[in-house]
Design an enzyme around this catalytic site. Structure first.
Site, PDB file in Angstrom:
ATOM      1  N   CYS A  85      63.236 -33.174  14.723  1.00 49.52           N
ATOM      2  CA  CYS A  85      62.563 -33.397  16.008  1.00 49.52           C
ATOM      3  C   CYS A  85      61.280 -34.219  15.838  1.00 49.52           C
ATOM      4  CB  CYS A  85      62.326 -32.053  16.697  1.00 49.52           C
ATOM      5  SG  CYS A  85      62.157 -32.254  18.469  1.00 49.52           S
ATOM      6  N   HIS A 125      66.865 -28.615  16.074  1.00 45.68           N
ATOM      7  CA  HIS A 125      66.135 -27.719  15.161  1.00 45.68           C
ATOM      8  C   HIS A 125      67.057 -26.754  14.418  1.00 45.68           C
ATOM      9  CE1 HIS A 125      62.007 -28.563  16.645  1.00 45.68           C
ATOM     10  NE2 HIS A 125      62.607 -28.790  17.803  1.00 45.68           N
ATOM     11  N   GLU A 168      66.450 -25.196  11.893  1.00 43.40           N
ATOM     12  CA  GLU A 168      65.622 -24.097  11.344  1.00 43.40           C
ATOM     13  C   GLU A 168      65.448 -22.954  12.345  1.00 43.40           C
ATOM     14  OE1 GLU A 168      64.619 -26.950  12.406  1.00 43.40           O
ATOM     15  OE2 GLU A 168      62.680 -26.807  13.412  1.00 43.40           O
TER      16      GLU A 168
HETATM   17  N1  GLN Z   1      58.170 -33.847  21.976  1.00 42.55           N
HETATM   18  C1  GLN Z   1      57.690 -33.750  20.617  1.00 42.55           C
HETATM   19  C2  GLN Z   1      57.158 -35.104  20.129  1.00 42.55           C
HETATM   20  O1  GLN Z   1      57.292 -36.066  20.788  1.00 42.55           O
HETATM   21  C3  GLN Z   1      58.788 -33.276  19.706  1.00 42.55           C
HETATM   22  C4  GLN Z   1      59.189 -31.870  20.080  1.00 42.55           C
HETATM   23  C5  GLN Z   1      59.685 -31.026  18.949  1.00 42.55           C
HETATM   24  O2  GLN Z   1      59.458 -31.299  17.770  1.00 42.55           O
HETATM   25  N2  GLN Z   1      60.334 -29.949  19.304  1.00 42.55           N
HETATM   26  O3  GLN Z   1      56.607 -35.173  19.080  1.00 42.55           O
END
Ligand code: GLN
Length: 193
Positions: A78, A175, A177
């Site tokens: 992410c 994710h 994890e």
């Molecule tokens: N929206 C976050 C970003 O732009 C990422 C979100 C996340 O890691 N769950 O960094």
């Protein structure tokens, strides 16, 4: 014992640490450049990519992380995937290591968070290969484009790309994890040499 770092500046690094322990890998929380020494790979967790980037700059980690990535496997989940990419089409500190173009917060407000079952052919060697991977998306990015020799590992039914690999780099919009399914972590460990 394999030693894998988890960038621990911000975000859900503790969950990655716990999964690594379950896989009998020694996790090392990385906050300073010297902590990269002797690691065989690194995970960059989810969180807020602008914050991770800013803190990495403040702690003098940007160049050491790029250097580390030339030799070693790195997986970004992410926000970590955003930070690993070479293009987010806006001005924020990124590592620029992986040839993917990423769009942040790509799913809009209504579906800020959602879950989806993904078929990921690369997990086929695992004993549970026939079970889809339950992917959790939280204000997730999409990978708009894979370039050079980067390739798609997983996409949503509408074909939006949510996981990619380029050599020893791995990026997931979701994710792993936050689930009990360790297959993605095992796949990452298979890229570590
Ligand atoms: N929206 C976050 C970003 O732009 C990422 C979100 C996340 O890691 N769950 O960094």
């Amino acid at each position: 014992m394999m030693k894998i770092g988890v960038l621990a500046l911000q975000g859900d690094f503790a969950e990655h640490v716990n999964i690594l322990k379950r896989l009998k890998v020694e996790p090392v929380e990385v906050r300073l450049p010297q902590q990269l020494k002797d690691l065989q790979g690194l995970i960059i967790p989810g969180g807020e990519s602008t914050t991770i980037g800013k803190l990495a700059g403040d702690f003098g980690l940007l160049e050491p992380l790029r250097e580390f990535g030339r030799q070693h496997a790195i997986w970004g989940t992410c926000a970590g995937a955003i930070f690993l990419s070479k293009d987010v089409r806006r001005d924020q500190p990124i590592l620029g290591l992986m040839d993917i173009l990423v769009q942040r917060n790509a799913f809009g407000r209504q579906v800020d968070s959602f879950e989806a079952d993904l078929i990921i052919p690369e997990l086929k060697n695992s004993p549970r290969s026939e079970i889809p991977f339950h992917a959790i998306f939280i204000r997730a990015p999409i990978i708009e484009k894979v370039e050079a020799d980067a390739r798609v590992l997983a996409a949503l039914p509408d074909k939006r790309i949510v996981a990619a690999q380029q050599g020893h780099f791995l990026a997931t919009s979701f994710h792993p994890e936050l689930t009990n399914d360790t297959r993605f972590h095992e796949y990452f460990l298979s890229l570590v040499d």
